[in-house]
Design an enzyme around this catalytic site. Structure first.
Site, mmCIF file in Angstrom:
data_model
loop_
_atom_site.group_PDB
_atom_site.id
_atom_site.type_symbol
_atom_site.label_atom_id
_atom_site.label_comp_id
_atom_site.label_asym_id
_atom_site.label_seq_id
_atom_site.Cartn_x
_atom_site.Cartn_y
_atom_site.Cartn_z
ATOM 1 N N THR A 85 0.827 -1.205 0.000
ATOM 2 C CA THR A 85 0.000 0.000 0.000
ATOM 3 C C THR A 85 0.866 1.261 0.000
ATOM 4 O OG1 THR A 85 -1.437 1.321 1.446
ATOM 5 C CG2 THR A 85 -0.170 -0.374 2.525
ATOM 6 N N ASP A 86 0.322 2.341 -0.556
ATOM 7 C CA ASP A 86 1.043 3.619 -0.506
ATOM 8 C C ASP A 86 1.169 4.121 0.928
ATOM 9 O OD1 ASP A 86 -1.626 4.407 -0.090
ATOM 10 O OD2 ASP A 86 -1.605 5.988 -1.599
ATOM 11 N N GLU A 87 0.378 3.525 1.857
ATOM 12 C CA GLU A 87 0.402 3.992 3.247
ATOM 13 C C GLU A 87 1.720 3.674 3.941
ATOM 14 O OE1 GLU A 87 -3.255 3.506 5.417
ATOM 15 O OE2 GLU A 87 -4.407 3.456 3.567
ATOM 16 N N TYR A 102 -1.712 -0.359 11.020
ATOM 17 C CA TYR A 102 -1.945 -1.081 9.763
ATOM 18 C C TYR A 102 -0.749 -0.916 8.830
ATOM 19 C CZ TYR A 102 -3.429 -1.435 4.861
ATOM 20 O OH TYR A 102 -3.482 -1.708 3.515
ATOM 21 N N LYS A 150 2.003 -3.662 7.320
ATOM 22 C CA LYS A 150 2.220 -3.896 5.879
ATOM 23 C C LYS A 150 3.697 -3.653 5.526
ATOM 24 C CE LYS A 150 -0.328 -4.756 3.036
ATOM 25 N NZ LYS A 150 -0.798 -6.061 2.496
#
Ligand code: NAD
Ligand code: TYD
Length: 344
Positions: free
Chosen positions: A124-126, A149, A153
């Site tokens: 994810t870009d997060e 989260y 990841k």
């Protein structure tokens, strides 16, 4: 060709499975999914009876179950399975660490044991954390996750890179921005807003609502994932951005306009703890190396998504689970009750 997909009953995984089975009906797709609250077999009804499709219910943390389901010399593992909702990770992070970190390592170990040819980790870009205005998160920028989260990841990514480095596994990573589209569980912003707006219920806007997300239609993302799986450079990380950086309030305004609903449904509530202000990926690598571009303009994609939820009311009703309601009330119920409702 045989591919082993984890988390294929979720939002993005099921889009990937539906599209892959339709495109390559002669190939085998094994969907390995624990069916948590986010796993919904109704998402797979369109392909459930296709001869190449197989479902296996299991937990990626359970090496025995993965070993049983994963064929020898399988062409690829496409690893979507995850705990995926930031708000849930703030309430309790342990399941995120278990599935997203331990589960990823178990999969890597069993994939190596079984001689899997390629391992694709869906990230994810997060993992880049909040990106200051004017800057972009590049594939080679250091990760700086700020939610539990995103941290889990990122840990999964590190384990994938470590396995590639140590054991020579052909492993790749995609980092995609915020997906939207059909079959998304209504705890995420867009399906939550559509389902509340339809009932003229308030839509909770966290904080000032000026947080920026880069929205991409799930079908565009899954075309990118397929391109990476088929033609990606071994060891590469590819960013998959929609090119639609939009503040939340503006996005919700667009959505309400499409639905013919008033903006007065937007209700400010307490901000998410540690809320990242902005995600923004630099995504030119996948364009130049693999020729992928997003094809669905945001407004067209939102319109089609609204139509899909209209045409699939039963799916939405089934997805609005009691568990969701309880967690939602615990976190935001007070604010929303003050605004005249707490329906999620
Ligand atoms: P989702 O929550 O809709 O689906 C997750 C799926 O994984 C569910 O089917 C669930 O049953 C399954 N699962 C969870 N724990 C499992 C376990 N221990 N063993 C086996 N299966 C398990 O998630 P999504 O939105 O489809 O996201 C898919 C992937 O894409 C995730 O890895 C997520 O981090 C990543 N991602 C999502 C977005 C987004 O906007 N939704 C953006 C970037 C990256
Ligand atoms: P979300 O769909 O949870 O995705 P993510 O946190 O992974 O980006 O949220 C998207 C944005 O919308 C995020 O900035 C949080 C915000 N948001 C709200 O303002 N209200 C809501 O009810 C939800 C679920 C999210």
């Amino acid at each position: 060709m045989a591919i082993f997909v984890t988390g294929g009953a979720g939002f993005i995984g099921s889009e990937f499975v539906r599209a892959w089975v339709r495109r390559f009906p002669a190939e085998t797709v094994i969907n390995f999914d624990k069916l948590t609250y986010a796993g919904n077999l109704e998402n797979l009804a369109p392909v459930a009876n296709e001869p190449g499709y197989r479902m296996y219910r299991g937990d990626i943390c359970d090496a025995g179950a993965v070993r049983e389901a994963l064929p020898e010399r399988c062409d690829a593992v496409v690893h979507f399975a995850a705990e995926s909702h930031v708000d849930r990770s703030i309430l309790s992070a342990s399941e995120f660490v278990r599935t997203n970190v331990l589960g990823t390592q178990v999969l890597l170990d069993v994939a190596r044991e079984k001689g899997v040819k390629r391992f694709l980790y869906i990230s994810t870009d997060e993992v880049g954390g909040s990106i200051p205005p004017g800057r972009l998160f590049r594939e080679d920028s250091p990760p700086a996750p700020s939610s539990p989260y995103a941290a889990s990841k990122t840990a999964g990514e590190h384990l994938v890179r470590a396995a590639a480095h140590t054991f020579g596994i052909d492993a790749l990573i995609t980092r995609t921005s915020n997906n939207y589209g059909p079959y998304q569980f209504p705890e995420k912003l867009i399906p939550l807003a559509i389902s509340n707006a339809r009932l003229d219920q308030p839509i909770p806007v966290y904080g000032d609502g000026l947080q920026v997300r880069d929205w991409i239609h799930v079908a565009d993302n899954c075309r990118a994932v397929a391109a990476v799986l088929q033609r990606g450079r071994p060891g590469a990380t590819y960013h998959i951005g929609g090119g639609n950086q939009t503040p939340n309030r503006e996005l919700l305004g667009l959505l309400l306009n499409i639905m013919g609903k008033p903006e007065s449904l937007l209700v400010s509530v307490t901000d998410r703890l540690g809320h990242d202000r902005r995600y923004a990926v630099e995504g030119s690598l996948i364009r130049s190396e693999l020729g992928w571009e997003p094809e669905i303009p945001l407004e067209d994609g939102l319109r089609a998504t609204v139509q899909w939820y209209d045409a699939n009311r039963e799916w939405l009703e089934h997805a609005r689970s009691g568990e969701y309601r309880q967690y939602y009330d615990r976190m935001y119920g007070r604010d929303l009750k003050g605004a005249g409702g707490d329906r999620a």
